[in-house]
Design a protein around this motif. Structure first.
Motif, mmCIF file in Angstrom:
data_model
loop_
_atom_site.group_PDB
_atom_site.id
_atom_site.type_symbol
_atom_site.label_atom_id
_atom_site.label_comp_id
_atom_site.label_asym_id
_atom_site.label_seq_id
_atom_site.Cartn_x
_atom_site.Cartn_y
_atom_site.Cartn_z
ATOM 1 N N GLU A 102 0.020 0.089 8.758
ATOM 2 C CA GLU A 102 1.001 0.104 7.854
ATOM 3 C C GLU A 102 0.396 -0.217 6.522
ATOM 4 N N ASP A 103 -0.206 -1.119 6.310
ATOM 5 C CA ASP A 103 -0.714 -1.638 5.086
ATOM 6 C C ASP A 103 -1.511 -0.547 4.260
ATOM 7 N N LEU A 104 -2.359 -0.262 5.219
ATOM 8 C CA LEU A 104 -3.431 0.909 4.930
ATOM 9 C C LEU A 104 -2.737 2.213 4.141
ATOM 10 N N VAL A 105 -1.706 2.778 5.019
ATOM 11 C CA VAL A 105 -0.827 3.938 4.587
ATOM 12 C C VAL A 105 -0.222 3.836 3.469
ATOM 13 N N VAL A 106 0.539 2.498 3.173
ATOM 14 C CA VAL A 106 1.106 2.178 1.909
ATOM 15 C C VAL A 106 0.335 2.390 0.745
ATOM 16 N N ARG A 107 -0.961 1.658 0.996
ATOM 17 C CA ARG A 107 -1.903 1.757 -0.104
ATOM 18 C C ARG A 107 -2.339 2.982 -0.425
ATOM 19 N N ILE A 108 -2.785 3.656 0.551
ATOM 20 C CA ILE A 108 -3.261 5.187 0.108
ATOM 21 C C ILE A 108 -2.287 5.922 -0.637
ATOM 22 N N VAL A 109 -1.151 5.992 -0.176
ATOM 23 C CA VAL A 109 -0.025 6.580 -0.842
ATOM 24 C C VAL A 109 0.080 6.113 -2.312
#
Ligand code: 4AD
Ligand code: MG
Length: 432
Positions: A241-248
């Motif tokens: 989840e943290d990764l996907v938020v960061r990418i966006v």
């Protein structure tokens, strides 16, 4: 003379600069040429007044078709009406090559026509935008893991056995006697690396002989696979989840002009803030069984239409956990409360994109893993090295795989993952 690029024009307002690139579009009227120049970093309108430029240049530009290569010297003028906010008042320049009849024109072309000319198609504005978003996603991923102390340890592409089931393996001849396969996933090696380095990721091309001609499937795609020693399912769900938020967030910050060129709805991306909804396979199944349009059969894996229904219920990606053991890979850890389920997670992106991440806690017990390898009818000899990880200092550990093209496709808002790959490989295409 300062040579610069279109993306850096703001640093040169009212100065004279040199730009090198290609003619994206040209319109001429009498004593005036308007050249839309692209240089890979962006697009800018360049204005050539006959009286301001050498005669040979003005004449040559009148014959410069799309994709003619050119150098233009001129003054950078801020202009709110101009696309990108700047315009170049040209005073000089030179032609590298005059081009006539470039095959891809601004008119509509079919996907087959364009895919056959992918080597040229990627110069188009839309493809430029998508592939620059891909680049930002890759940079974002690498920074995220670097900042969190992960070590990048890449897995091999040639492998002697399957990781994700035997039906989608590409076989290659490995010097006659030996059979080798192109890897479906670097996970098994990432697990070994995690026991050596603690927190690792591998990031590279993976291959699936998928006979599915869907908008989500490529035969060659890039997968990011973090693997973490001492992590359980909850830990890697939070990581995902943290990764996907960061990418966006990184793409929203670094690739605004590209998202705008794609006419991407930014409001939907701005909603990706964390706190992704979570549900179990059983809960998701119940939603589908109650849904009038679903053809879902209890106990089956979710198909693309099922994922679309589930993700449409939320603005953010949904994480579905605890799938039946029978439909998941051999290495997944049995659920402590229900031996028919495994401790796994699929992340389903909104807007009909479907699964972007698949992961799990791994079975760390040697005997259970041996039984699972047998149950999946996999060749135990080929996994002997992998079983060493359960013989020598076995610990709970977890990881996931993120499909790069699916994530890029979702963020860019494109229909088909093929545009998220620079040179897509599909069942019916390996050229150019
Ligand atoms: O769910 P998958 O098959 O998981 C694995 O391979 C695990 N070994 C990963 C791990 O735990 N380290 O694939 C992971 C992701 C999918 O969620 C999807 O995003 C992408 O890879 N993917 C594909 N993308 C494009 N074309 C295909 N044919 C894909 N197959 C999987
Ligand atoms: Mg999966």
């Amino acid at each position: 003379m300062t040579v610069t690029t279109i993306e850096r024009l703001a640093e040169h307002t009212d100065q004279t600069v040199t730009l090198r690139g290609w003619v994206y579009n040209r319109t001429s009227k009498g004593k005036l040429h308007f050249v839309m120049l692209r240089d890979g970093t962006g697009f800018v309108q360049c204005v050539l007044f006959k009286k301001d430029v050498p005669e040979e240049l003005f004449e040559a530009v009148s014959r410069a078709g799309q994709e003619s290569s050119i150098e233009l010297v001129g003054e950078v003028k801020a202009d709110e009406r101009a696309p990108g906010g700047y315009e170049i008042k040209v005073t000089g320049g030179r032609i590298y090559q005059l081009v006539e009849e470039y095959p891809i024109t601004p008119k509509e072309h079919g996907p087959d026509f364009l895919l056959s000319r992918r080597h040229l198609w990627l110069r188009s504005r839309r493809q430029w935008a998508v592939l620059r978003i891909r680049d930002a996603v890759i940079t974002s991923i690498r920074s995220f893991f670097d900042e969190r102390g992960f070590v990048c340890i890449d897995s091999p592409v040639f492998t002697p056995a399957a990781c994700e089931g035997t039906s989608t393996l590409f076989e290659v001849d490995y010097f006659g006697d030996e059979k080798a396969y192109l890897t479906q996933s670097g996970q098994l090696y990432a697990e070994a690396s995690a026991m050596g380095f603690g927190k690792v990721y591998c990031f590279g091309p993976t291959f699936r002989a998928e006979k599915s001609k869907t908008r989500r499937h490529l035969t060659e795609f890039w997968m990011l696979e973090p693997e973490v020693a001492f992590a359980d399912l909850d830990d890697i769900m939070q990581l995902a989840e943290d990764l996907v938020v960061r990418i966006v967030q990184d793409v929203l910050r670094r690739r605004r002009p590209e998202l705008e060129a794609l006419e991407r709805n930014l409001a939907t991306l701005e909603k990706i803030q964390g706190g992704f909804p979570r549900m179990t396979y059983e809960e998701a199944s119940q939603i589908l069984l109650d849904h009038p349009k679903s053809e879902f059969v209890a106990g089956d894996d979710f198909g693309a239409p099922d994922e679309t229904i589930l993700s449409a219920l939320h603005d953010q990606p949904v994480m579905i956990t605890h799938y039946p053991k029978a439909i998941k890979a051999f290495y997944m850890k049995e659920d402590a409360d229900d031996p028919t389920k495994v401790a796994c997670v699929d992340m389903i992106a909104p807007e009909g994109v479907g699964e972007i991440i698949g992961g799990s806690q791994r079975e760390e017990d040697l005997d259970k893993l041996l039984a699972s390898i047998a149950a999946h009818e996999l060749p135990a000899e080929e996994f002997d090295w992998y079983l060493d990880l359960r013989r020598f200092g076995s610990v709970p550990h977890s990881g996931f795989g993120l499909g790069l093209e699916r994530v890029v496709g979702w963020i860019a808002g494109i229909e088909h993952v093929r545009e998220a790959s620079p040179y897509p490989r599909m069942m019916s295409r390996i050229r150019p």
